[in-house]
Design a protein around this motif. Sequence first.
Motif, mmCIF file in Angstrom:
data_model
loop_
_atom_site.group_PDB
_atom_site.id
_atom_site.type_symbol
_atom_site.label_atom_id
_atom_site.label_comp_id
_atom_site.label_asym_id
_atom_site.label_seq_id
_atom_site.Cartn_x
_atom_site.Cartn_y
_atom_site.Cartn_z
ATOM 1 N N GLN A 53 85.982 74.362 27.197
ATOM 2 C CA GLN A 53 85.582 74.683 25.823
ATOM 3 C C GLN A 53 86.786 74.917 24.921
ATOM 4 O OE1 GLN A 53 82.105 76.484 24.728
ATOM 5 N NE2 GLN A 53 81.158 76.565 26.744
ATOM 6 N N LYS A 58 85.944 74.714 21.044
ATOM 7 C CA LYS A 58 84.887 75.710 20.910
ATOM 8 C C LYS A 58 85.427 77.131 21.032
ATOM 9 C CE LYS A 58 81.812 72.407 20.802
ATOM 10 N NZ LYS A 58 81.119 72.062 19.543
ATOM 11 N N LYS A 59 86.555 77.296 21.714
ATOM 12 C CA LYS A 59 87.194 78.598 21.863
ATOM 13 C C LYS A 59 88.673 78.451 21.560
ATOM 14 C CE LYS A 59 84.120 80.504 25.453
ATOM 15 N NZ LYS A 59 84.072 81.091 26.816
ATOM 16 N N THR A 60 89.287 79.548 21.198
ATOM 17 C CA THR A 60 90.728 79.540 20.914
ATOM 18 C C THR A 60 91.410 80.607 21.753
ATOM 19 O OG1 THR A 60 90.425 81.070 19.055
ATOM 20 C CG2 THR A 60 90.390 78.708 18.569
ATOM 21 N N ASP A 455 79.555 79.313 17.765
ATOM 22 C CA ASP A 455 80.848 79.243 17.080
ATOM 23 C C ASP A 455 80.779 79.685 15.625
ATOM 24 O OD1 ASP A 455 82.329 78.438 19.207
ATOM 25 O OD2 ASP A 455 82.249 76.300 18.746
ATOM 26 N N THR A 456 79.563 79.766 15.080
ATOM 27 C CA THR A 456 79.453 80.027 13.634
ATOM 28 C C THR A 456 78.857 81.384 13.285
ATOM 29 O OG1 THR A 456 77.322 78.871 13.605
ATOM 30 C CG2 THR A 456 79.290 77.578 13.079
#
Length: 885
Positions: A53, A58-60, A455-456
């Motif tokens: 992801q 989708k992730k940091t 994510d939002t």
Amino acid sequence: MAAPTPPKSTSEIRASFLDFFERRGCKVVPSSSLLPEDPSLLLANAGMNQFKQYYLGKKTMREIGAASCQKCIRTTDIDIIGSDGRHLSFFEMLGNFSFGGVTKEQACAWAYEFSTEVLKLAPHRLHFTIFDEDEEAHEIWRALGVSEDHISRLGAEDNFWAAGPTGPCGPCSEIYYDQGEAFGCGSPTCAPGCECDRYLEFWNLVFTRYDRQADGSMPELPHRNLDTGMGIERVAAIVQHASSNYEGDVLSGLIALGVEISGRAYDPLSYQGDSRSLRIIADHSRAATFMLADGIRPSNEGRGYVLRRLIRRAVMHGRLLGIEGAFLSRFARSVIETMGPHYSELIEHRDLVVSFLASEEERFFATIDNGSAFLEDALAGLARGDTLDGRVAFTLHDTFGFPIDLTIEIARDRGISIDEEGFDNAMTEQRERARAQVRDVAWSSFDSVWIGLADTISPTAFVGYDNYEAEARIVAIILEDRSVDAVEADQVAEIVLDRTPFFGERGGQIGDTGTLLRPDGGTAFVVERTEWRERILCSHVGRVGAERLSVGDTVIAQIDVARRERIRRNHTATHLLHAALRGVLGEHVAQEGSFVDDERLRFDFTHFSACTADQLAAVEDRVNDWIFEDLPVATDVMDLEEAKSSGALALFSEKYSSRVRVVSCGTASRELCGGTHAHTTSQLGIFKILSESSVGTNTRRIEAVSSAGARSFFRRRLALLDETAEKLRVRPEDVPARVSALERSLRETSDKLRRALVGDTSDAIDRAIGEAVDAGGYALVVARIDGLDPQDLRGAWDTIRKRSDGPVAAVLAGATSKRTPVLIAAGDEDAVHAGFDGAALIKRIAPKIAGGGGGRPAMAQAGGKETGGIDAALSMARTELLERR
């Protein structure tokens, strides 16, 4: 100052790699479980699995990248393992990953530095391959001092990585170690990429930068990713000057153990016979140990099938080496001792792993005998010089776990060869099916509406531990797998709130039901079930009320309080049950799954035999004692490692965050758990076990009730007792004695009936003998006698034989006391000599009763399902036998 000593052992290599990248700003991440969170994977098979992801954006990650040592399982080519020095089913993958924070130049420079400065590999022995169109990689390696003749260009098949037909992809560059001409094939064109053992690829750097589309176009990803992988076994072999993965310190130690147990010799240069078997046992035992420690259980499907096949293949090769009895637990203990310091789960679950291996081995011994019987039947129809069908050999391999070399060895002793081409074709077909399943899985499985929402919008705040009602705002509405702004009256939808008292189903606890109310008190939404999506969003599934609902609306979320109360009491009961089972049966007991709703609880656990009545009574008494002690049920939130060190039990398959909830029932139980629970054990009222059963190999299931469910159970059970007592015209306490008397009377009546039907004075047998016909060399009795069990029919045959003056055979049939059909075909010695064959006859007539059976010419039997076919079976038997006169 003296130069640092290069790492030599596997553990030293692992530690130095992780330390190297941590000092360069990367986050060291523990290995994920072999049970991947990715639904497209059967087992974790690469270091990048847990970072998927991040690659998809989708992730940091705050750090510039990550480093890990990931445990992996790959079994696509399991049958090659042991036949060369490279393939392994279990391996550790050292990896360095970045999601835009590390440049290609940095990645290459670090790989070169670690190889030459830390591992102390001679630069002149290092060779590098690049994608033939990747001029950037070529210039980077040249700038690092790599000579032109040590850089090879390869095509997309070797040096361009892709997740699949579409999705992330990019060029890669591999680092090889030259072992020298002695290991080569002698070809003047021998170079990295050659199939011989001269050039060993040990590090692969993948530069993922494109997103391949269905039309073949490859736009750039939002940022360039880095995925490097280095197999630790390969590196250990190189730095330890070993010729293959199996000569490194870990696997060579396991091979030495195999030599000690079997008494056979090992030749590192031989890939056949005993040496191959010793490699297979070493590899498979390590893989099985890690899989068991991660909660995978042997079964006949999925990852459980992979585990079972590895165990059985190891056991079979133990047999080839002459090892009798169970031996894999010794290998497991060696693996745990060697690798446990880095993988704590091995030490934590040591007893369970050893017990499972011993149990699975014992269970497989019967399978070996069945496989041997299958092979004996297949060989019985062949003569010396014949060839055994390759697909028969494959069935032995795939169904019974027989390695092909064992089948070849047994057949060779009979002078029979094996159709190895047919076997190979069947094996190839199976591999292609397996690979097709892998290829068919697309990364798009991650691109659901819920991932986009996760994510939002912010995670749902669960406030239901202490509150049954909360004011909340609708932040998302899902209608038919689409995110919408509003939903109309009476439509079925999923509602996401910013905060909720509703418990979403997880950890075996069923989700809450209830109502979302409008501020004016009207029903906005009826919640029929509650689920967690993407682990952070709580979905309230149900039906809209009489008016339209929109994102942004405020609602009052109210759970069904009475239902929640019953659920939380049953959940606490599972914790007490778990503790009681461990106390009564032993510390090997581990939770394998559970389900808790408002009516009852179900608990699956590891155990190797059925529980006795006394054991179940002891478990039940222990739980009720804790209930009556009114123990406090307390919840603490703490760091995961602190919780484990405090003695809290954790589940194999559960994925925990760094902060966890620990639920304690006095000193009786202490577990990691995110569910809801009673405040004291006395709230459970009473606990009652309803049943104990098997749900798979070495896994048992208990179903039980507590609280209101227990009250309902006792009320129903007492009502049944009263009803039975009334029908028997006795007091409830006299029911057992009355039933025993009726049983005695029934047995006596049955015995009288049986003697009347099959005894020496039986009229039925008199009539059957009187209707006997000449079948050519013997008298044939064909009769139907209902109400007899198989042993009674055989008794009838004994009576017929005793009362017959000459050779006799009989075909007898009837419906048993349980209303199932049974056939008997029997003949005395003279009848068999005259041509009567009961076994052959039974096989022909048994289909008439939808059944099957077998036996010997003198006595054969069949059972079935269709009593309506009994007369047809007897008629067919009479016709066939008389036509042969």
